[in-house]
Structure formats: structure tokens, C-alpha cells
Design a protein around this motif. Structure first.
Motif, short mmCIF file in Angstrom:
data_model
loop_
_atom_site.label_atom_id
_atom_site.label_comp_id
_atom_site.label_asym_id
_atom_site.label_seq_id
_atom_site.Cartn_x
_atom_site.Cartn_y
_atom_site.Cartn_z
N ALA A 8 64.56 31.64 -24.26
CA ALA A 8 63.95 30.39 -24.50
C ALA A 8 62.75 30.45 -25.54
O ALA A 8 62.57 29.40 -26.43
CB ALA A 8 63.47 29.76 -23.31
N SER A 53 64.94 18.76 -29.13
CA SER A 53 65.14 19.01 -27.61
C SER A 53 65.69 20.32 -27.40
O SER A 53 66.46 20.80 -28.00
CB SER A 53 66.19 17.88 -27.11
N SER A 107 58.26 22.70 -23.75
CA SER A 107 57.90 22.68 -22.69
C SER A 107 57.54 24.01 -22.06
O SER A 107 56.76 24.22 -21.60
CB SER A 107 58.59 22.01 -21.74
N1 LIG Z 1 63.88 26.82 -15.25
C1 LIG Z 1 64.84 27.21 -16.21
N2 LIG Z 1 66.04 27.96 -16.18
C2 LIG Z 1 66.92 28.21 -17.06
N3 LIG Z 1 66.60 27.86 -18.34
C3 LIG Z 1 65.42 26.82 -18.61
C4 LIG Z 1 64.64 26.79 -17.67
N4 LIG Z 1 63.63 25.88 -18.18
C5 LIG Z 1 64.27 25.80 -19.49
N5 LIG Z 1 65.36 26.35 -19.67
C6 LIG Z 1 66.05 26.55 -21.11
O1 LIG Z 1 65.16 26.86 -22.20
C7 LIG Z 1 65.40 26.28 -23.19
C8 LIG Z 1 64.10 25.38 -23.70
O2 LIG Z 1 63.80 24.41 -22.85
P1 LIG Z 1 62.31 23.54 -22.89
O3 LIG Z 1 62.29 22.57 -21.63
O4 LIG Z 1 61.27 24.45 -23.12
O5 LIG Z 1 62.56 22.96 -24.37
P2 LIG Z 1 61.98 21.63 -24.87
O6 LIG Z 1 61.78 21.91 -26.19
O7 LIG Z 1 61.03 21.14 -24.03
O8 LIG Z 1 63.11 20.42 -24.77
P3 LIG Z 1 62.78 18.91 -24.56
O9 LIG Z 1 62.40 18.33 -25.75
O10 LIG Z 1 64.46 18.31 -24.30
O11 LIG Z 1 61.99 18.75 -23.46
C9 LIG Z 1 66.41 25.03 -22.93
O12 LIG Z 1 67.60 25.67 -23.51
C10 LIG Z 1 66.55 25.10 -21.48
O13 LIG Z 1 67.79 24.72 -21.09
#
Ligand SMILES: Nc1ncnc2c1ncn2[C@@H]1O[C@H](COP(=O)(O)OP(=O)(O)OP(=O)(O)O)[C@@H](O)[C@H]1O
Ligand SMILES: [Mg+2]
Lengths: 334, 219
Positions: free
Chosen positions: A22, A42, A47
Motif C-alpha cells: 500500500a 482513490s 488513508s
Molecule cells: N486493511 C486493509 N487490508 C487490505 N488492504 C487494504 C487495507 N486497507 C487498505 N488497503 C488497500 O491499500 C490501498 C490503499 O488504501 P487507502 O485506503 O490508504 O487509499 P486512499 O488513498 O485513502 O483511498 P481513498 O481516496 O479511496 O480513501 C488500497 O489498495 C486498499 O485496497
């Protein structure tokens, strides 16, 4: 002095079927008192990154330092104490539905064992700060999205944190409410000296209030720097895409033919279908000429950019910029 | 004269029914809530995942929930004797009621807690809450309306079981219905006890649903 220092951070999620990286090679230094933006599409890992700052998520590799303390090396109770110095707000507000506004703000004080009377005094002060004094007894279900986020902000500030983490804090709000919340965050940063870390996928949020920005793409930081500089000439593909909103026109074919000052206005989708140029002409009484435009409406949102030529008259220039500021439009001179 | 005896008979039976229902509900909740919390916490997406503990608890709970009440009542007679010193009367019905209701409550509590938004729990964590504070101040408080609805269902079910226990000399309205109504073919007594049971169930249901509605601030 850096208040938050992130070193070689990596996060791998292991599921039954495979491993997902990630985040990797993340190095960030967030200075005390600044508003630091982290932007990305996204799934970019925004996050995950912000959740590792207060260890809601444990890094797979690397370290996070808060005021030179290695958070990963703390025991459970030390970690809880550090968390009281790092407030956090969320896209979905996450208020306690069965508690009224005042009791929501009291919650962090209650769990920290603070004395009741002074806690109530502090909570009321904070509600005044976020302009919700008249809603003390209301329950979250009776509030609008913007009001809920203001309660969440008051709650996050209750323990006097030095840092406020905002994970898509305005993503569930309309443009007008978004601006109110951003103004409030700016005020908190200026008046209380709280360092603010903002996660968003909207460039306008970064442009409006951030001092620095890190662009996250596919688990890595691809670009970082002062907002002004990054906006002027984004280097990464994703940066250009986010700033110009255009997917096909990556580079704008625009050659200045004279030495007049021009403004590049960028629309990232946060504007609604207001006739901006027409209104600008009406407000400033100056008929600007458009040199270039690739803006278009998608789902009622304006994306792309427009380049206008400014008059030599400084007063009119000022009026035009003032108008653009009032509409929170991203612009810079070219 | 006949009516007077009748009346005191019903009053005693009602008292016994309430006694059995509320005492066993209370004890069952004292056991069921921590058990439900433990199930929630040790579940794989709980706050303190622990698969061996979760699986073991889950199995025990399911075993007790699948034994028919009347069989359980007979099976644990020796335990009942040790716990309350007798195997007949209203008091003797309490242990089997507790044994069958606690696992049931544990599942109810577990599912109520699962309704609490994970985001709110995360927010509490970000404010430095301990797991114990999250349990008491977030999980249990936020799911209070749902827990009260669960209580309405649970307590009326326990009341039904307590009436069933009348069949084996457990006292209460069920006992009256069986002894006078069924064995002595007194249809009138049979009907009156059934009506009384319906009224009591209705009453408990209304009171708890009312409390659930009143306590819910989400509306
Ligand atoms: N608990 C988890 N288990 C497995 N994969 C995860 C978990 N949390 C996040 N991911 C994966 O890690 C990657 C990054 O996720 P993250 O939520 O940090 O993205 P984001 O930039 O915050 O996206 P968004 O704008 O949609 O909130 C994604 O591919 C997500 O599917
Ligand atoms: Mg996210």
C-alpha cells in the motif's frame, strides 16, 4: 523543527490470497505550524499513510517520529498519551450518535480522566470556536454535515493537540460547506498554532489552505514541495492530471505573444456550473480576453483550465484576483 | 369463596412467574453481556482478535443453544440441586433458564455490538481510549437501543420457557395451566392462565421497546 518525521515507511497488507504494497519509500517531514497536504487518487494509500502517523495502522517497515519520539517504540499507555496530542477528523465525522454535541466534545476529556468542571468549560469554549454554542444539546442526527464536522473538530481539539490529522474531512460536503470547514481549519492553524495534515483528492483543498503538498501515486510520493511551486509547474504525470484536471491535454500549447501578464485558472471539479468568466466580467467591469481554454463540464463539474490576459491597470488586476480568491479558484501568473 | 382461592392461586402464580423470569434474566445478562463482549472482542475483526478463544467460546455457546430447553432442564438437575438445593419449584427453574438464556444473550449482545460503526471506534482509539473505555463508553453505550430491543425478545422468551418449566413442577403460571387446566380438564383455568401469560408478554415487550425507542437518539 519537524513535528512529524516519517522515515522509509512501508506498509504491506497481507490477505489470504496475496500481498499488497500500500505504501513504500515514504519520507516526509512535516514542520511545526504548517498545513501539510497529501493528495492522491482513490487507492493511492492516503488513508493508510495518515493512519500510520498515530499508529492506528502499524507500519510494516520504517519509523514515525512525533517531536523526535519514535512512536513505534512506545508502550501501549505511552502511545495513548501521544494520541491525545494528535487529533484526528474523518470523512464520515464519526460522532457518537447517542451522545449530544456537548458530550461528544467531552468524550476525549472524559477518557483522559480530566476533571469534570474544567472539561465542561473547555468543551463550551471549543463549541464557541467552531460556532456551535447554540447546538450543545442537539444530537448528531439533528445536525447537517458541516455542523457534524465542526463538532468533530471541536472534539479533536479538546485535549489540546499539537497536530490535527484530517482524512478527507471535506469529501462528504458541498463546495460551500467545504470552504467553511477549510476556513475553520485555517483559523485553528493560525490562532491555535496547530499543525494540520490534510488528506484529500481535491486539488482545490490543497490550493486553498496548504503550505506544502505531497502527491501520492501508487504507493509512493511522486512529488513534494511548496504548494505554489508544485502548482506552477507540476512535474509528475499525476500532478499534472490533478492540477489541470485534463487527461488528454497533458501539456497546454500556449505561447505568450506579448509581455502582458496572464493568469492560468485551473478547475479541478470542485466548482459547480457557475458562469465564472461572465461573472468576473460583471464584477470587475473589465472585459478579459481568453487566450486559451480547454475546460469542460463533466457531471455538472468544471474541469480543465482557462488562460486569461490581464490588463496593465494594477487596480483591475487586483479586482480580478480578489474575485477569483472569493470564488476559491486556483490561479497563478504565467 | 371458590373465587377467593382462585384469585390467590393466580396471584401466587403470577408472582412466581415474575420471580423466575426476572431473576433468571438478570443473572443471564450478568453472564451473557461479558460473554457477548468477549465474543465481539476476540472475533477476527474485533479489537483483540484471538481465534482459539473465539472458536472455543463460540462452540460452547452453540452447544448450549442447540439443546432443547426441557432436555437441558433434566440434564442439569444434579447441578441445579447443588446450586439452589432443590429440584422442584420456582427456584429450581432458575439454573436451567440461566444455562439456556446466557448463550442466547451472548449472541444477541455480540450482534448488537457489531452494529456499532467501526469509524466511531477508530475515532475513540485516535483519542487515546483504552479497550475497556471503548467497550463501556462506545460499544455498550452506542448499542443501547439495540440491546434493549434484544432484551425485549430475550426476556419474553425466558418467560415462555419458565411456563414450559411448569410441566415439570416448576411453579408459576405454566404450572397452574398444566396442573389445573390440563390434568383436571378445567378449561376456564387453562384459558385464564394463557390470557395472563399473553398480557405479561405484551407488557414486557411494550416496556422494553418503549425504553429502546426513548433511548435512541438517531431518529
Ligand atoms: N486493511 C486493509 N487490508 C487490505 N488492504 C487494504 C487495507 N486497507 C487498505 N488497503 C488497500 O491499500 C490501498 C490503499 O488504501 P487507502 O485506503 O490508504 O487509499 P486512499 O488513498 O485513502 O483511498 P481513498 O481516496 O479511496 O480513501 C488500497 O489498495 C486498499 O485496497
Ligand atoms: Mg482514504
Amino acid at each position: 523543527m519537524a513535528i512529524i518525521e516519517i522515515k522509509n515507511l512501508k506498509k504491506v497488507f497481507t490477505t489470504k490470497t496475496d500481498k499488497l504494497v500500500a505504501l513504500q519509500d515514504i519520507n516526509l517531514s512535516i514542520e511545526k505550524g504548517e498545513i501539510f497536504g497529501i493528495i492522491g487518487l482513490s487507492g493511492a494509500g492516503k488513508s493508510t499513510l495518515v493512519r500510520m502517523i498515530n499508529f492506528l495502522e502499524t507500519p510494516t517497515e520504517g519509523d514515525v517520529y512525533f517531536e523526535d519520539k519514535n512512536i513505534g517504540a512506545l508502550n501501549a499507555s505511552e502511545l495513548r498519551n501521544i494520541r491525545r496530542e494528535i487529533g484526528m477528523i474523518f470523512q464520515n465525522f464519526n460522532l457518537l450518535e447517542q451522545r449530544n454535541v456537548l458530550k461528544n466534545v467531552l468524550f476525549p476529556l472524559e477518557i483522559s480522566g480530566a476533571e469534570k468542571e474544567s472539561s465542561i468549560k473547555r468543551a463550551k469554549e471549543l463549541l464557541k470556536l467552531v460556532d456551535l454554542s447554540d447546538k450543545e444539546r442537539a444530537y448528531p442526527s439533528q445536525l447537517s454535515g458541516g455542523q457534524k464536522q465542526r463538532v468533530a473538530i471541536a472534539r479533536a481539539l479538546a485535549t489540546n493537540p499539537k497536530v490535527l490529522l484530517c482524512d478527507e474531512a471535506t469529501s462528504a460536503l458541498d463546495p460551500k460547506t467545504t470552504n467553511q470547514i477549510l476556513d475553520l481549519l485555517k483559523k485553528i492553524n493560525r490562532e491555535l498554532g496547530v499543525t494540520v495534515v490534510i488528506i484529500t483528492h481535491q486539488m482545490s483543498v490543497i490550493e486553498n489552505i496548504c503550505d506544502k503538498v505531497a502527491i501520492l501515486d501508487q504507493s509512493r510520493v511522486v512529488e513534494m514541495g511548496n504548494v505554489k511551486e508544485v502548482f506552477k509547474s507540476p512535474k509528475s504525470e499525476i500532478g499534472k492530471k490533478l492540477i489541470f484536471g485534463a487527461t488528454e491535454n497533458k501539456d497546454v500549447d500556449f505561447e505568450k505573444t506579448n509581455d502582458k501578464t496572464c493568469l492560468r485558472l485551473a478547475f479541478d471539479g470542485s466548482m459547480t456550473n457557475e458562469p465564472i468568466i461572465a461573472n468576473m466580467v460583471l464584477t470587475t467591469n473589465y472585459a478579459v480576453s481568453i487566450l486559451y481554454a480547454n475546460s469542460r463540464m463533466i457531471d455538472g463539474k468544471m474541469l480543465g483550465q482557462i488562460i486569461i490576459e490581464l490588463p496593465d491597470d494594477k487596480e483591475i488586476q487586483f479586482k480580478i484576483k480578489q474575485f477569483l480568491d472569493s470564488k476559491k479558484i486556483i490561479y497563478w501568473e504565467v | 369463596m371458590y373465587l377467593a382461592i382462585d384469585l390467590s392461586l393466580y396471584i401466587t402464580a403470577i408472582k412466581e412467574t415474575f420471580f423466575m423470569t426476572f431473576v433468571s434474566s438478570f443473572i443471564s445478562y450478568v453472564i451473557g453481556i461479558p460473554l457477548g463482549v468477549l465474543l465481539y472482542m476476540t472475533d477476527k475483526d474485533g479489537l483483540t482478535p484471538n481465534t482459539p478463544i473465539y472458536n472455543a467460546l463460540s462452540l460452547i455457546v452453540n452447544i448450549f443453544r442447540s439443546i432443547p430447553f426441557l432436555i437441558l432442564l433434566i440434564l442439569i438437575l444434579p447441578v441445579t440441586r447443588v446450586l439452589v438445593g432443590t429440584t422442584i419449584g420456582a427456584r429450581a427453574v432458575i439454573p436451567p433458564l440461566v444455562f439456556s438464556a446466557s448463550p442466547y444473550i451472548a449472541r444477541m449482545v455480540e450482534s448488537s455490538l457489531k452494529e456499532v460503526d467501526l469509524g466511531v471506534i477508530e475515532a475513540a482509539k485516535s483519542m487515546g481510549a483504552t479497550n475497556f473505555q471503548i467497550i463501556t463508553k462506545v460499544l455498550l453505550s452506542e448499542s443501547k437501543p439495540s440491546l434493549l430491543i434484544g432484551a425485549a425478545i430475550t426476556i419474553t422468551t425466558i418467560l415462555g420457557y419458565s411456563a414450559m418449566a411448569g410441566a415439570v413442577g416448576g411453579g408459576g403460571l405454566g404450572d397452574v395451566a398444566i396442573r389445573y387446566g390440563y390434568y383436571r380438564y378445567n378449561q376456564e383455568i387453562m384459558i385464564i392462565t394463557v390470557v395472563l401469560l399473553v398480557i405479561i408478554v405484551q407488557l414486557i415487550q411494550e416496556v422494553f421497546m418503549g425504553m429502546a425507542r426513548k433511548s435512541d437518539k438517531r431518529l
